[in-house]
Design an enzyme around this catalytic site. Structure first.
Site, PDB file in Angstrom:
ATOM      1  N   SER A 235       0.858  -1.179   0.000  1.00 38.41           N
ATOM      2  CA  SER A 235       0.000   0.000   0.000  1.00 38.41           C
ATOM      3  C   SER A 235       0.897   1.233   0.000  1.00 38.41           C
ATOM      4  O   SER A 235       1.678   1.437   0.925  1.00 38.41           O
ATOM      5  CB  SER A 235      -0.897  -0.018   1.239  1.00 38.41           C
ATOM      6  OG  SER A 235      -1.603   1.193   1.355  1.00 38.41           O
TER       7      SER A 235
ATOM      8  N   LYS B 226      -1.421  -0.969  -4.214  1.00 34.80           N
ATOM      9  CA  LYS B 226      -2.567  -0.107  -3.906  1.00 34.80           C
ATOM     10  C   LYS B 226      -2.034   1.300  -3.731  1.00 34.80           C
ATOM     11  O   LYS B 226      -1.010   1.485  -3.070  1.00 34.80           O
ATOM     12  CB  LYS B 226      -3.216  -0.626  -2.622  1.00 34.80           C
ATOM     13  CG  LYS B 226      -4.067   0.368  -1.841  1.00 34.80           C
ATOM     14  CD  LYS B 226      -4.904  -0.365  -0.822  1.00 34.80           C
ATOM     15  CE  LYS B 226      -4.926   0.320   0.527  1.00 34.80           C
ATOM     16  NZ  LYS B 226      -5.720  -0.435   1.514  1.00 34.80           N
TER      17      LYS B 226
ATOM     18  N   LYS C  37      -2.981   5.290  -2.515  1.00 38.63           N
ATOM     19  CA  LYS C  37      -3.948   6.109  -1.798  1.00 38.63           C
ATOM     20  C   LYS C  37      -4.350   7.270  -2.695  1.00 38.63           C
ATOM     21  O   LYS C  37      -3.503   7.835  -3.393  1.00 38.63           O
ATOM     22  CB  LYS C  37      -3.307   6.644  -0.511  1.00 38.63           C
ATOM     23  CG  LYS C  37      -3.017   5.553   0.513  1.00 38.63           C
ATOM     24  CD  LYS C  37      -4.306   5.027   1.126  1.00 38.63           C
ATOM     25  CE  LYS C  37      -4.004   4.046   2.250  1.00 38.63           C
ATOM     26  NZ  LYS C  37      -5.245   3.576   2.886  1.00 38.63           N
TER      27      LYS C  37
ATOM     28  N   ASP D 267      -7.337   3.413  -2.885  1.00 41.33           N
ATOM     29  CA  ASP D 267      -8.028   3.511  -1.597  1.00 41.33           C
ATOM     30  C   ASP D 267      -8.209   4.985  -1.233  1.00 41.33           C
ATOM     31  O   ASP D 267      -7.239   5.724  -1.124  1.00 41.33           O
ATOM     32  CB  ASP D 267      -7.199   2.799  -0.507  1.00 41.33           C
ATOM     33  CG  ASP D 267      -7.927   2.725   0.829  1.00 41.33           C
ATOM     34  OD1 ASP D 267      -9.077   3.219   0.927  1.00 41.33           O
ATOM     35  OD2 ASP D 267      -7.343   2.177   1.792  1.00 41.33           O
TER      36      ASP D 267
ATOM     37  N   GLU E  10     -11.394   1.235  -3.187  1.00 43.80           N
ATOM     38  CA  GLU E  10     -11.658   0.966  -1.772  1.00 43.80           C
ATOM     39  C   GLU E  10     -12.223   2.194  -1.058  1.00 43.80           C
ATOM     40  O   GLU E  10     -11.672   3.293  -1.167  1.00 43.80           O
ATOM     41  CB  GLU E  10     -10.328   0.528  -1.130  1.00 43.80           C
ATOM     42  CG  GLU E  10     -10.434   0.103   0.325  1.00 43.80           C
ATOM     43  CD  GLU E  10      -9.092  -0.432   0.850  1.00 43.80           C
ATOM     44  OE1 GLU E  10      -8.220  -0.811   0.031  1.00 43.80           O
ATOM     45  OE2 GLU E  10      -8.909  -0.448   2.077  1.00 43.80           O
TER      46      GLU E  10
ATOM     47  N   ASP F   8     -13.949  -1.065   3.377  1.00 45.25           N
ATOM     48  CA  ASP F   8     -13.011  -1.258   4.477  1.00 45.25           C
ATOM     49  C   ASP F   8     -13.684  -0.694   5.731  1.00 45.25           C
ATOM     50  O   ASP F   8     -14.378  -1.426   6.460  1.00 45.25           O
ATOM     51  CB  ASP F   8     -11.694  -0.531   4.115  1.00 45.25           C
ATOM     52  CG  ASP F   8     -10.667  -0.499   5.235  1.00 45.25           C
ATOM     53  OD1 ASP F   8     -10.961  -0.985   6.340  1.00 45.25           O
ATOM     54  OD2 ASP F   8      -9.557   0.031   5.026  1.00 45.25           O
TER      55      ASP F   8
ATOM     56  N   LYS G 172     -10.181  -6.651   8.262  1.00 44.21           N
ATOM     57  CA  LYS G 172      -9.157  -6.365   9.280  1.00 44.21           C
ATOM     58  C   LYS G 172      -9.720  -6.819  10.609  1.00 44.21           C
ATOM     59  O   LYS G 172     -10.808  -6.373  11.005  1.00 44.21           O
ATOM     60  CB  LYS G 172      -8.890  -4.855   9.348  1.00 44.21           C
ATOM     61  CG  LYS G 172      -8.267  -4.252   8.113  1.00 44.21           C
ATOM     62  CD  LYS G 172      -8.169  -2.737   8.223  1.00 44.21           C
ATOM     63  CE  LYS G 172      -7.514  -2.154   6.987  1.00 44.21           C
ATOM     64  NZ  LYS G 172      -7.669  -0.682   6.926  1.00 44.21           N
TER      65      LYS G 172
ATOM     66  N   GLY H  86      -4.441  -4.082   6.159  1.00 43.31           N
ATOM     67  CA  GLY H  86      -3.315  -3.872   7.067  1.00 43.31           C
ATOM     68  C   GLY H  86      -3.446  -2.573   7.823  1.00 43.31           C
ATOM     69  O   GLY H  86      -4.129  -1.644   7.370  1.00 43.31           O
TER      70      GLY H  86
END
Ligand code: SMG
Ligand code: MG
Length: 368
Positions: free
Chosen positions: A135, A161, A163, A188, A213, A238, A262, A290
């Site tokens: 990520s 991934k 952000k 995300d 996400e 998430d 998670k 994570g």
């Protein structure tokens, strides 16, 4: 299992590189480490709440308070027949899933150590290695982002991934896609958009992303449903999924097509297993999220992600990606096929590096 003594620690660990998301930038990570003594065994649990209430309302301070004043007193000196009993013993406390998850993790670690079986084995894990990705936080520019992604690809990560947030999204994702046409790529947003942004987000549909996400608010399944109707790319939730019930409702209303799991966010491993079960029954793609875990939480994530319902690579990167020095003697390394080995020693299968642990400890409390 009867725990006669708990040691609660508040840790602060420097990150190798700052991690920036739509809700802020962190150059260190805080968490709580819970240690418990029971019948000659020691168990550990990590609470993934951070210093600030950016990802969730929980913080290291709220978790400390909830663990010390409510959760630990509910189980101290009590005979607990199985870790899956823990959620029932804690059900009088509303919310605070990360604090609860840490306590449940302690019991799973102790249970495994008592049975002399690894957590993965106990849970029914099916693989020795788990496919993982990395990520990547917000970077200074699309060019800087492409460079950072390239360096992770060089290290062997095969799923990335990135952000995103308003103003730092389309160009960024386009730049990465242009540089790496075949990369397994996902984004995300950590709740940074509103439903009115749908036409803008639709531009991501051309980039062949694995998923988008958590674009909208964490308490808003309904608008996620409306957004998903306007996008071809699958939405993955998430922050919105706090229980198996949420997961079922989100899937039934079409608010998402993929779930990020998670254990901290859903209140512990038992609830995580229920969500895994649900996704497996319904053929819903699932992956392990994570929270920049230490070796303790990372070991738990690897055990969870070894279950057969985890069909997409997890946000479980090598220790190296996060910390120069971890609190476990074990350092998790990336295999050439973008996997990480699942621990095989009893329980979580990790041993603490005491000197490092001491050096990162801000505060300690022993109960009683
Ligand atoms: O552990 O590699 C990791 C971090 C993965 O991006 C990651 N986590 O929303 O999924 C997420 C974020 C939450 C943590 S932000 C501190
Ligand atoms: Mg996320």
């Amino acid at each position: 299992m009867k725990i006669t003594r708990f040691v609660l620690r508040h840790l602060r660990m420097p990150l190798r590189t700052p991690f920036e998301t739509s809700f802020g930038r962190a150059s260190a990570r805080e968490c709580l480490l819970l240690e418990a003594h029971s019948e000659g065994l020691t168990g550990y649990g990590e609470c993934v709440a951070d210093a600030e209430p950016g990802y969730s309302y929980e913080t290291t301070q709220t978790a400390w308070h909830i663990l010390r004043d409510f959760l630990i007193p509910a189980v101290l000196e009590q005979e607990i027949p199985h870790p899956q009993e823990i959620p029932h013993r804690l059900s009088h406390v509303r919310g605070h899933p990360m604090a609860k998850a840490a306590l449940e993790m302690v019991y799973w670690d102790l249970w495994g150590k008592r049975e002399e079986r690894s957590l993965a084995e106990i849970l029914g894990g099916k693989r020795s290695h788990v496919p993982v990705g990395v990520s990547v936080g917000l970077q200074e520019s699309p060019t800087a982002l492409v460079k950072t992604v390239a360096s992770y690809l060089q290290q062997g990560y095969r799923r990335v991934k990135i952000k995103i947030k308003p103003g730092r999204d389309i160009e960024e994702a386009q730049a990465v896609r242009r540089a790496f046409p075949d990369l397994l790529l996902q984004v995300d947003a950590n709740s940074a958009y509103r439903l009115e942004d749908a036409p803008h987000l639709r531009r991501l549909d051309d980039l062949n992303l694995l998923l988008i996400e958590q674009p909208l608010a964490e308490d808003d399944l309904w608008d996620h449903r409306a957004l998903q109707e306007q996008l071809r790319t699958p939405l993955c939730l998430d922050e919105s999924i706090l229980s198996a019930r949420h997961a079922r409702q989100a899937l039934e209303m079409g608010a998402c097509r993929i779930i990020n799991l998670k254990m901290g966010r859903v209140g512990g491993l038992s609830e995580a297993l229920a969500i895994h079960q649900l996704c497996r029954e319904r053929g819903v793609p699932l992956w392990c999220g994570g929270m920049l875990e230490t070796g303790v939480g990372r070991a738990a994530n690897l055990a969870l992600a070894s279950l057969p319902g985890f069909t997409l690579p997890g946000d479980i990167s090598a220790t190296e990606r996060y910390y120069e020095q971890d609190i476990t003697q074990e350092r998790f390394t990336l295999e050439p096929d973008s996997t990480i080995a699942v621990p095989t020693a009893p329980g979580l299968g990790v041993t603490l590096e005491r000197r490092a642990l001491e050096s990162f400890t801000l505060n300690t409390l022993t109960i009683p």
